[in-house]
Design a protein around this motif. Structure first.
Motif, short mmCIF file in Angstrom:
data_model
loop_
_atom_site.label_atom_id
_atom_site.label_comp_id
_atom_site.label_asym_id
_atom_site.label_seq_id
_atom_site.Cartn_x
_atom_site.Cartn_y
_atom_site.Cartn_z
N THR A 1 64.34 10.88 36.85
CA THR A 1 65.33 11.58 36.02
C THR A 1 66.60 11.93 36.80
O THR A 1 67.51 12.54 36.24
CB THR A 1 64.72 12.88 35.45
OG1 THR A 1 64.30 13.72 36.54
CG2 THR A 1 63.51 12.57 34.58
N GLY A 2 66.66 11.57 38.07
CA GLY A 2 67.82 11.90 38.88
C GLY A 2 68.93 10.88 38.76
O GLY A 2 68.85 9.91 37.98
N PRO A 3 69.98 11.05 39.56
CA PRO A 3 71.15 10.15 39.47
C PRO A 3 70.85 8.71 39.87
O PRO A 3 71.55 7.80 39.44
CB PRO A 3 72.16 10.80 40.43
CG PRO A 3 71.33 11.64 41.36
CD PRO A 3 70.17 12.12 40.54
N ARG A 4 69.81 8.50 40.68
CA ARG A 4 69.50 7.14 41.11
C ARG A 4 68.86 6.33 40.00
O ARG A 4 68.95 5.11 39.97
CB ARG A 4 68.57 7.17 42.34
CG ARG A 4 69.20 7.83 43.55
CD ARG A 4 68.24 7.90 44.71
NE ARG A 4 67.89 6.58 45.22
CZ ARG A 4 67.11 6.37 46.28
NH1 ARG A 4 66.61 7.42 46.93
NH2 ARG A 4 66.84 5.16 46.68
N GLY A 5 68.18 7.01 39.07
CA GLY A 5 67.57 6.32 37.93
C GLY A 5 66.43 5.42 38.35
O GLY A 5 65.87 5.53 39.44
N GLY A 6 66.09 4.50 37.46
CA GLY A 6 65.00 3.58 37.75
C GLY A 6 63.64 4.24 37.58
O GLY A 6 63.48 5.22 36.85
#
Length: 322
Positions: A184-189
């Motif tokens: 759920t963070g900015p890095r995604g995936g």
């Protein structure tokens, strides 16, 4: 219970007309705010969890509402045989006792509990099972000795270690392996999480690696071996994601380093003096022997360590089957 004591609804900050979804949302918020690990007290956390145990169960909630409606005082319940009921215990002033490692051997308490008239959130066979899922096998073309194959070996070692040395002494613990969760963070995936160990209202997020010979150095963010940085398997991202999804839990991560020779006290992990081991941290690094010691302390010091949270366990098991 005196008229000045809060009702179960007041404990969760709810109106009597609250829906099941509102009760659940209020509980998650109240549990997070009252959790001893977040500055709350054992007493307030106990009252919140007991209030949810009653109000989340339609049968118990109906019984409580009937007693509530018969009271002469706005905040009181009947003082007869109900004094030993979950409702009266929830609003009482008894605080939870200090926990020790010996408390880990207590029988599991399922929340919400279940009966033939109140089916469990997950099948009984799964609720009573201590180990779920398995490490994700490396691809067909992964070479023996490669990072993928080494991680698979390390994950199996961690599972065997926990089954042999911890789970037998901690019947409420639930180990879920091979989880696949969205970041759920900015890095995604997506994140592949080796293991999650759930006990009471605490969650240990574990990664496993085979360690090359020699000492390791951990500064709280970077793991170094002979001057080179070693991957921490995005454990910090996994802890953050799981903490956000399950705010009622205290999620903390451990990267487990296994020595090829099987010595549980190797490799040695050095912590610089400026990094206090007693300070709150979301990620630790340990050899197998250190991991067992730290996990026992982590769960024993948490509130109600013999609780099995079915609303948390169910989605974790689901994440291991994706």
């Amino acid at each position: 219970m005196s008229p000045s004591d809060p009702t179960l609804y007041e404990v969760l900050g709810l109106a009597r007309t609250a829906s099941a979804a509102e009760i659940k949302a209020a509980y998650r918020k109240a549990a997070r705010n009252s959790h001893p690990d977040q500055g709350g007290t054992s007493e307030s956390f106990h009252r919140v969890t007991e209030a949810y145990r009653v109000l989340s169960d339609p049968r118990r909630k109906a019984a409580y509402d009937r007693r509530f409606g018969q009271d002469t005082g706005a905040g009181s319940t009947s003082s007869g045989s109900g004094s030993g009921s979950p409702a009266s215990r929830a609003a009482g002033t008894r605080s939870a006792p200090e926990r020790t490692a010996a408390d880990l051997d207590r029988p599991p308490l399922f929340v919400p509990d279940f009966s033939p008239k109140n089916p469990p959130l997950i099948p009984l066979a799964l609720a009573g099972q201590q180990v779920h899922g398995a490490p994700r096998r490396p691809g067909f073309f992964a070479r023996i000795g490669s990072n993928a194959a080494g991680r698979f070996d390390a994950e199996n070692r961690t599972i065997n270690l926990l089954e042999r040395e911890l789970l037998e002494d901690y019947p409420a613990a639930r180990l879920v392996n091979g989880l696949h969760i969205p970041d759920t963070g900015p890095r995604g995936g997506n994140l592949d999480v080796s293991h999650v160990l759930l006990g009471g209202y605490r969650m240990a997020v574990l990664g496993s690696l085979m360690a090359s010979p020699g000492n390791y150095r951990w500064d709280g963010q970077h793991l170094l071996h002979r001057g080179r940085e070693v991957s921490t398997l995005r454990l910090a991202d996994a802890v953050r994601t799981l903490q956000s999804r399950f705010p009622e839990c205290n999620a903390t991560g451990w990267l487990v380093l296994h020595s090829p020779n099987g010595n549980p006290f190797e490799p040695i992990v050095d912590y610089p003096p400026r990094l206090s081991r007693s300070a709150p941290a979301t990620l630790h690094v340990a050899n197998p022997g250190g991991l067992l010691r730290e996990l026992r302390r982590f769960f024993a010091e948490g509130p109600q360590p013999n609780t099995v949270q079915l609303p948390v366990l169910a989605p974790l098991i689901d994440a291991s089957t994706r």
